[in-house]
Scaffold this motif. Structure first.
Motif, PDB file in Angstrom:
ATOM      1  N   ARG A  10      44.280 107.371 -26.892  1.00  0.00           N
ATOM      2  CA  ARG A  10      44.809 106.234 -27.527  1.00  0.00           C
ATOM      3  C   ARG A  10      44.356 106.483 -29.148  1.00  0.00           C
ATOM      4  N   GLY A  11      45.350 106.188 -29.971  1.00  0.00           N
ATOM      5  CA  GLY A  11      45.492 106.350 -31.347  1.00  0.00           C
ATOM      6  C   GLY A  11      46.809 106.487 -31.750  1.00  0.00           C
ATOM      7  N   SER A  12      46.922 106.194 -33.383  1.00  0.00           N
ATOM      8  CA  SER A  12      48.254 106.422 -33.934  1.00  0.00           C
ATOM      9  C   SER A  12      47.901 107.328 -35.131  1.00  0.00           C
ATOM     10  N   GLU A  13      48.819 107.254 -36.178  1.00  0.00           N
ATOM     11  CA  GLU A  13      48.737 108.111 -37.236  1.00  0.00           C
ATOM     12  C   GLU A  13      47.379 107.896 -38.257  1.00  0.00           C
ATOM     13  N   ARG A  14      46.740 106.804 -38.259  1.00  0.00           N
ATOM     14  CA  ARG A  14      45.578 106.364 -38.829  1.00  0.00           C
ATOM     15  C   ARG A  14      44.568 107.171 -38.235  1.00  0.00           C
ATOM     16  N   GLU A  15      44.291 107.474 -36.801  1.00  0.00           N
ATOM     17  CA  GLU A  15      43.308 108.003 -36.359  1.00  0.00           C
ATOM     18  C   GLU A  15      43.386 109.513 -36.580  1.00  0.00           C
ATOM     19  N   ARG A  16      44.985 109.938 -36.219  1.00  0.00           N
ATOM     20  CA  ARG A  16      45.173 111.353 -36.570  1.00  0.00           C
ATOM     21  C   ARG A  16      44.720 112.075 -37.964  1.00  0.00           C
ATOM     22  N   ARG A  17      45.141 111.181 -38.919  1.00  0.00           N
ATOM     23  CA  ARG A  17      44.993 111.345 -40.139  1.00  0.00           C
ATOM     24  C   ARG A  17      43.559 111.378 -40.525  1.00  0.00           C
ATOM     25  N   ALA A  18      42.672 110.608 -39.994  1.00  0.00           N
ATOM     26  CA  ALA A  18      41.380 110.689 -40.314  1.00  0.00           C
ATOM     27  C   ALA A  18      40.603 111.880 -39.519  1.00  0.00           C
ATOM     28  N   LEU A  66      39.280 104.714 -30.471  1.00  0.00           N
ATOM     29  CA  LEU A  66      39.467 104.941 -31.850  1.00  0.00           C
ATOM     30  C   LEU A  66      40.203 103.847 -32.645  1.00  0.00           C
ATOM     31  N   GLU A  67      41.339 103.565 -32.157  1.00  0.00           N
ATOM     32  CA  GLU A  67      42.081 102.477 -32.644  1.00  0.00           C
ATOM     33  C   GLU A  67      41.535 101.289 -32.811  1.00  0.00           C
ATOM     34  N   ASP A  68      40.214 101.012 -32.002  1.00  0.00           N
ATOM     35  CA  ASP A  68      39.702  99.582 -32.047  1.00  0.00           C
ATOM     36  C   ASP A  68      38.501  99.683 -33.243  1.00  0.00           C
ATOM     37  N   LEU A  69      38.411 100.988 -33.876  1.00  0.00           N
ATOM     38  CA  LEU A  69      37.243 100.878 -34.833  1.00  0.00           C
ATOM     39  C   LEU A  69      37.768 100.676 -36.359  1.00  0.00           C
ATOM     40  N   ASP A  70      36.852 100.076 -37.254  1.00  0.00           N
ATOM     41  CA  ASP A  70      37.317 100.052 -38.403  1.00  0.00           C
ATOM     42  C   ASP A  70      37.256 101.319 -39.190  1.00  0.00           C
ATOM     43  N   ASP A  71      37.472 101.573 -40.484  1.00  0.00           N
ATOM     44  CA  ASP A  71      37.563 102.984 -41.100  1.00  0.00           C
ATOM     45  C   ASP A  71      36.047 103.447 -41.014  1.00  0.00           C
ATOM     46  N   ALA A  72      35.213 102.661 -41.578  1.00  0.00           N
ATOM     47  CA  ALA A  72      34.023 103.496 -41.575  1.00  0.00           C
ATOM     48  C   ALA A  72      33.397 103.961 -40.261  1.00  0.00           C
ATOM     49  N   ALA A  73      33.559 103.021 -39.112  1.00  0.00           N
ATOM     50  CA  ALA A  73      32.936 103.436 -37.980  1.00  0.00           C
ATOM     51  C   ALA A  73      34.093 104.580 -37.138  1.00  0.00           C
ATOM     52  N   LEU A  74      35.105 104.567 -37.547  1.00  0.00           N
ATOM     53  CA  LEU A  74      36.243 105.743 -37.283  1.00  0.00           C
ATOM     54  C   LEU A  74      35.605 106.987 -37.703  1.00  0.00           C
ATOM     55  N   ALA A  75      35.431 106.945 -38.968  1.00  0.00           N
ATOM     56  CA  ALA A  75      34.974 108.218 -39.586  1.00  0.00           C
ATOM     57  C   ALA A  75      33.450 108.715 -39.072  1.00  0.00           C
ATOM     58  N   ALA A  76      32.724 107.972 -38.776  1.00  0.00           N
ATOM     59  CA  ALA A  76      31.401 108.177 -38.019  1.00  0.00           C
ATOM     60  C   ALA A  76      31.591 108.676 -36.880  1.00  0.00           C
ATOM     61  N   GLU A  77      32.104 108.277 -35.887  1.00  0.00           N
ATOM     62  CA  GLU A  77      32.719 108.555 -34.736  1.00  0.00           C
ATOM     63  C   GLU A  77      33.330 110.127 -34.935  1.00  0.00           C
ATOM     64  N   LEU A  78      34.098 110.364 -35.401  1.00  0.00           N
ATOM     65  CA  LEU A  78      34.683 111.769 -35.700  1.00  0.00           C
ATOM     66  C   LEU A  78      33.769 112.627 -36.067  1.00  0.00           C
ATOM     67  N   ARG A  79      33.092 112.405 -37.456  1.00  0.00           N
ATOM     68  CA  ARG A  79      32.400 113.152 -37.999  1.00  0.00           C
ATOM     69  C   ARG A  79      31.147 113.605 -37.153  1.00  0.00           C
ATOM     70  N   ASP A  80      30.236 112.448 -36.675  1.00  0.00           N
ATOM     71  CA  ASP A  80      29.058 112.744 -35.764  1.00  0.00           C
ATOM     72  C   ASP A  80      29.556 113.625 -34.640  1.00  0.00           C
ATOM     73  N   SER A  81      30.387 113.582 -34.075  1.00  0.00           N
ATOM     74  CA  SER A  81      30.658 114.268 -32.878  1.00  0.00           C
ATOM     75  C   SER A  81      30.921 115.828 -33.390  1.00  0.00           C
ATOM     76  N   ARG A  82      31.770 115.970 -34.193  1.00  0.00           N
ATOM     77  CA  ARG A  82      31.988 117.262 -34.786  1.00  0.00           C
ATOM     78  C   ARG A  82      30.722 118.021 -35.058  1.00  0.00           C
ATOM     79  N   THR A  83      30.129 117.234 -35.985  1.00  0.00           N
ATOM     80  CA  THR A  83      28.574 117.910 -36.405  1.00  0.00           C
ATOM     81  C   THR A  83      27.931 118.327 -35.167  1.00  0.00           C
ATOM     82  N   ARG A  84      27.404 117.277 -34.220  1.00  0.00           N
ATOM     83  CA  ARG A  84      26.648 117.690 -33.179  1.00  0.00           C
ATOM     84  C   ARG A  84      27.124 118.804 -32.218  1.00  0.00           C
ATOM     85  N   LEU A  85      28.211 118.829 -32.062  1.00  0.00           N
ATOM     86  CA  LEU A  85      28.887 120.043 -31.168  1.00  0.00           C
ATOM     87  C   LEU A  85      28.786 121.330 -31.930  1.00  0.00           C
ATOM     88  N   SER A  86      29.168 121.399 -33.178  1.00  0.00           N
ATOM     89  CA  SER A  86      29.056 122.731 -33.888  1.00  0.00           C
ATOM     90  C   SER A  86      27.633 123.098 -33.979  1.00  0.00           C
TER      91      SER A  86
END
Length: 258
Positions: A165-173, A129-149
């Motif tokens: 791997r990740g820091s406060e930016r990733e946890r906050r997102a 996640l720390e390698d992704l820009d903000d838009a890609a990070l949001a998509a990675e997190l949102r799409d995973s949660r949506t499909r599993l739900s």
């Protein structure tokens, strides 16, 4: 009363490279070893809880058993052993791996949830996640949660960051998108689990002796310190090479190993 919460991190359970699923020479634990570890936990008074449950017990001995990625052995091997012992686990599934060879199918993810297991997220593609820009990070997190739900018919509240791997930016997102319980992979005992929303996990690896397993769960003796030192030593090549470079190096080393 102890408040510490050991969170165990498994991947696949494989007798050998020819077992069903995706064998990893480091993280594929032998089913016999997993069985012995579950039995040790029960003998020593540990009660398994879901990663997002944090349910108190009379003597404070709780343990969270977690699996990453979504190997098919999670259902075929782990689930029967857990159910035989009245235990539960959390399966952090990479949603993009679902229905791929060697991984859980959509129906099998639902079966795990229906069996009383917790389903958590592990990203959409297992990208760091720390390698992704903000838009890609949001998509990675949102799409995973949506499909599993959608697969389980249940809210997905917990997430293990790929590679830890990740820091406060990733946890906050992640929190902004509805994840309430987040997990890394720095070895540690989690001494304030009911207050902390960012917990660490103990990696269970192939060939780990039961004595070492017991020491790490209890977080006593020299082995926890050695485990932390090993983790810190491995963090240096990750910083120098970057995540992609480190993974390429690891793949070459494992391929060259006898």
């Amino acid at each position: 009363m102890s408040t510490a919460l050991p969170v165990l991190m498994y991947h696949g359970l494989h007798a050998g490279p020819d077992s069903r699923g995706r064998f990893d020479p480091v993280y594929s634990v032998h089913p016999d070893a997993f069985t012995a570890q579950l039995d040790w936990l029960l003998r020593n008074g540990y009660r398994s809880i879901g990663a997002s449950a944090r349910t108190a017990t009379a003597d404070g001995r709780r343990v969270a058993i977690t699996f990453d990625d979504g190997d098919v052995s999670n259902l075929e091997v782990a689930l029967p052993l857990l159910r035989e012992r009245g235990m539960v686990a959390t399966f952090f599934i990479t949603s993009g791996f679902v229905d791929q060879p060697g991984m859980l199918s959509s129906a099998q993810v639902a079966l795990l949830a229906d069996a009383g297991m917790e389903i958590g997220a592990h990203g959409r593609s297992h990208a760091f996640l720390e390698d992704l820009d903000d838009a890609a990070l949001a998509a990675e997190l949102r799409d995973s949660r949506t499909r599993l739900s959608a697969l389980t018919g249940r809210a997905v509240e917990s997430m293990a960051l790929p590679g830890g791997r990740g820091s406060e930016r990733e946890r906050r997102a992640a929190r902004a998108l509805g994840y309430t319980h987040l997990f890394g992979s720095v070895p540690g005992p989690n001494r304030n689990p009911d207050r902390d929303r960012w917990l660490q996990r103990i990696a269970v690896t192939r060939g780990m002796a039961l004595e070492e397993f017991a020491s790490l769960v209890a977080w006593r003796g020299p082995r926890p310190r050695l485990s932390r030192m090993r983790f810190e030593a491995l963090s240096w090549p990750k910083r120098v090479l970057g995540n992609a470079g480190y993974e390429r190096l690891r793949a070459r080393l494992l391929k060259a190993a006898p």
